[in-house]
Design a protein around this motif. Structure first.
Motif, PDB file in Angstrom:
ATOM      1  N   PRO A  61       0.804  -1.229   0.000  1.00  0.00           N
ATOM      2  CA  PRO A  61       0.000   0.000   0.000  1.00  0.00           C
ATOM      3  C   PRO A  61       0.830   1.269   0.000  1.00  0.00           C
ATOM      4  CG  PRO A  61       0.010  -0.998   2.177  1.00  0.00           C
ATOM      5  CD  PRO A  61       0.645  -1.988   1.254  1.00  0.00           C
ATOM      6  N   GLY A  64      -0.459   4.909   0.973  1.00  0.00           N
ATOM      7  CA  GLY A  64      -1.903   4.793   1.171  1.00  0.00           C
ATOM      8  C   GLY A  64      -2.769   5.364   0.069  1.00  0.00           C
ATOM      9  N   THR A  67      -5.188   2.651  -1.032  1.00  0.00           N
ATOM     10  CA  THR A  67      -5.939   2.250   0.159  1.00  0.00           C
ATOM     11  C   THR A  67      -7.098   3.205   0.414  1.00  0.00           C
ATOM     12  OG1 THR A  67      -3.791   1.606   1.077  1.00  0.00           O
ATOM     13  CG2 THR A  67      -5.684   1.546   2.562  1.00  0.00           C
ATOM     14  N   ALA A  79      -4.257  -4.587   4.197  1.00  0.00           N
ATOM     15  CA  ALA A  79      -3.080  -4.056   3.512  1.00  0.00           C
ATOM     16  C   ALA A  79      -1.831  -4.747   4.033  1.00  0.00           C
ATOM     17  CB  ALA A  79      -2.986  -2.550   3.719  1.00  0.00           C
ATOM     18  N   GLU A  81       2.073  -4.852   4.062  1.00  0.00           N
ATOM     19  CA  GLU A  81       3.206  -3.950   3.810  1.00  0.00           C
ATOM     20  C   GLU A  81       4.458  -4.491   4.494  1.00  0.00           C
ATOM     21  OE1 GLU A  81       5.658  -1.740   2.507  1.00  0.00           O
ATOM     22  OE2 GLU A  81       3.698  -0.900   1.917  1.00  0.00           O
ATOM     23  N   LEU A  90       0.575   3.941   7.875  1.00  0.00           N
ATOM     24  CA  LEU A  90      -0.662   3.835   7.095  1.00  0.00           C
ATOM     25  C   LEU A  90      -1.938   4.064   7.918  1.00  0.00           C
ATOM     26  CD1 LEU A  90      -1.914   3.317   4.341  1.00  0.00           C
ATOM     27  CD2 LEU A  90      -1.826   0.860   4.830  1.00  0.00           C
ATOM     28  N   THR A  93      -2.374   7.811   8.518  1.00  0.00           N
ATOM     29  CA  THR A  93      -2.802   8.538   7.318  1.00  0.00           C
ATOM     30  C   THR A  93      -4.284   8.324   7.053  1.00  0.00           C
ATOM     31  OG1 THR A  93      -0.608   8.345   6.331  1.00  0.00           O
ATOM     32  CG2 THR A  93      -2.427   8.788   4.839  1.00  0.00           C
ATOM     33  N   VAL A  94      -4.733   7.083   7.172  1.00  0.00           N
ATOM     34  CA  VAL A  94      -6.148   6.781   6.932  1.00  0.00           C
ATOM     35  C   VAL A  94      -7.025   7.478   7.966  1.00  0.00           C
ATOM     36  CG1 VAL A  94      -7.876   4.929   6.972  1.00  0.00           C
ATOM     37  CG2 VAL A  94      -5.726   4.612   5.734  1.00  0.00           C
ATOM     38  N   LEU A 105      -9.890  -0.739   7.888  1.00  0.00           N
ATOM     39  CA  LEU A 105      -8.507  -1.063   7.509  1.00  0.00           C
ATOM     40  C   LEU A 105      -7.861  -2.010   8.498  1.00  0.00           C
ATOM     41  CD1 LEU A 105      -5.928  -0.537   5.769  1.00  0.00           C
ATOM     42  CD2 LEU A 105      -5.417   1.336   7.367  1.00  0.00           C
ATOM     43  N   VAL A 107      -3.944  -3.580   8.828  1.00  0.00           N
ATOM     44  CA  VAL A 107      -2.583  -3.558   8.283  1.00  0.00           C
ATOM     45  C   VAL A 107      -1.828  -4.778   8.792  1.00  0.00           C
ATOM     46  CG1 VAL A 107      -0.410  -2.301   8.112  1.00  0.00           C
ATOM     47  CG2 VAL A 107      -2.574  -1.043   8.142  1.00  0.00           C
TER      48      VAL A 107
END
Length: 288
Positions: A61, A64, A67, A79, A81, A90, A93-94, A105, A107
């Motif tokens: 991702p 992102g 994503t 995701a 990573e 990530l 950021t989301v 999400l 991760v």
């Protein structure tokens, strides 16, 4: 900063700012080229036909970009990573850009070439990803092998890789990737992507490949046995199958016998054969 489904996407300035914040220098080793064009992201999600019921697997991702485009459309995005800095950032950021769907999400910090169902915690329905150029084919083959729940995929890969994955028997580009992916899925070219949508700008164009899982050939040979024939046939692709398969069959005579028993002309070459042809050859390996 373009939007999709009410979610803010990462534009060029956002990507560069995040990279600076993380002191990130994209590396060729990890195939890191980040999409900075919202139109391309929306196109990928549209072509992937993501539904509100889908659990989507995204590999690599990065910052992102994709994503954020996937989250409003899917039930969940898993995701994967490998970069610890990117994996840690990530969710942050989301949460900043799409707080209303941040709960969708998950991760997973892992190498996509080594993950299994137990690492994901859920059974993904679809693979949607901008795959690292240098390991795109091994990742696809691994994921479709270990994740039987994957029914379809839409991936962005180097244009040459896209051409090889979707090549048909008889084509000069038809080879090991074309044959092996056909064990798992029907594949087709879903579009092209120019270089300017990435940062940093790569030296190659990209292509979109759509995959829909299919049943493997009906055969008494295992996938490993069939893939061993494929590898042997293309190790020296200019040779006839009689010659190319000699090491695999214990000699040219054994190769000829296996080919004739499978209904294949020993003077043919590997690029003419389908995955079903290779499966028949595997069934007739001497001593099997």
């Amino acid at each position: 900063m373009p939007e999709t489904g009410g979610v803010k996407l990462l534009g060029p300035a956002d990507v560069r700012a995040l990279a600076e914040l993380l002191n990130l220098r994209p590396t060729k080793r990890l195939g890191q080229n980040f999409v900075i064009d919202g139109g391309t992201l929306r196109r990928i999600v549209r072509l992937a036909q993501v539904t509100p019921e889908d659990v989507v697997l995204e590999v690599g991702p990065g910052l992102g970009s994709l994503t954020l485009a996937l989250l409003p459309e899917a039930a969940q995005v898993v995701a994967v990573e490998v970069d610890p800095v990117l994996a840690e950032r990530l969710p942050v950021t989301v949460a900043e850009y799409a707080p209303e769907v941040a709960g969708r999400l998950r991760v997973v910090r892992a190498d996509a070439l080594r993950i299994g169902p137990e690492d994901l915690g859920v059974a993904p329905d679809a693979l949607v990803a901008n795959l690292p150029y240098n390991v795109a084919v091994p990742i696809l083959l691994h994921l479709f092998a270990v994740l039987p729940s994957l029914r379809r995929g839409l991936v962005m890969v180097q244009a040459e890789v896209a051409d090889r994955l979707t090549a048909q028997p008889g084509s000069k580009l038809y080879g090991v990737p074309s044959v092996k992916i056909a064990w798992f899925a029907e594949v087709r070219r879903a579009g092209s992507v120019g270089r300017s949508v990435f940062w940093p700008v790569p030296n190659v164009d990209s292509g979109l490949v759509a995959l829909v899982r299919r049943d493997p050939p009906k055969t008494t040979a295992s996938r490993e046995e069939v893939f061993a024939v494929v590898d042997a046939a293309f190790a020296q692709r200019r040779k006839t199958l009689r010659a190319a398969l000699a090491p695999w069959a214990g000699g040219a005579a054994g190769a000829e016998r296996a080919l004739r028993d499978a209904g294949i002309d020993p003077s043919a070459r590997g690029e003419r054969l389908t995955i079903e042809d290779f499966a028949r050859i595997a069934e007739h390996r001497p001593g099997r």
